[in-house]
Scaffold this active site. Sequence first.
Site, PDB file in Angstrom:
ATOM      1  CG  HIS A   6      40.181  55.110  32.521  1.00 21.21           C
ATOM      2  ND1 HIS A   6      39.466  54.309  33.380  1.00 21.21           N
ATOM      3  CD2 HIS A   6      39.300  56.035  32.061  1.00 21.21           C
ATOM      4  CE1 HIS A   6      38.222  54.745  33.445  1.00 21.21           C
ATOM      5  NE2 HIS A   6      38.096  55.788  32.652  1.00 21.21           N
ATOM      6  CB  CYS A   7      40.923  49.455  31.399  1.00 20.43           C
ATOM      7  SG  CYS A   7      42.672  49.073  31.635  1.00 20.43           S
ATOM      8  CG  ASN A   8      39.840  47.754  37.539  1.00 15.85           C
ATOM      9  OD1 ASN A   8      39.522  48.650  38.306  1.00 15.85           O
ATOM     10  ND2 ASN A   8      40.240  46.576  37.963  1.00 15.85           N
TER      11      ASN A   8
END
Length: 194
Positions: free
Chosen positions: A135-137
Amino acid sequence: MSLSSLLQAKKKDLKHCNTIVTNMLGEKYKIIDNEVKLIDKGLPFVVDTKPDLQVALAAPRLYFGSQDPVVNIDILQRYKIRHVISIGITVEVRFKEICYYSVDLLDVPESSIFNTLKTCFSIIKSNQHENIFVHCNAGVSRSASVIIAYLMVTENLSYDKAYQRVKSVRQCIKPNDGFVRQLKALKISDFSSV
């Protein structure tokens, strides 16, 4: 009627528009009378207004999405997530039965993704028999780019085919332009150990 007069006539019918540019600091500029003017100072990132709890399956045991599912133990348990790879952000809430990895990467076109891909691929390969969540933001650019690259390398897919496959499981993906250029130029041979 000459081409020049035809163009002049068509030009009069054009609707006036303004170009607004947002830089990496969140500052918005508008071009007014051939002069660049600062019109707003905002945030250099997308502000989440509601949780995005979608967990998208990209390949066997490989999931991705936004940062929101990472703090929800029920979701992590439902998908049997044992490893979380956080790209460009730090996860503050951690659960003891899950292994966490942080990989630095700014979501700007100038950022090189090569080392990030190498690091993420190594983590995925080392833990390939357990479920992994990348994941990222927002789960739109950085994590999507890693997943696209992973499919390109492991399944020998073109950028377009890998992109379409990832988009089919998470509609909101949109790697930034710099990442797209780097992914299209990706040499699978650089990742022969994956």
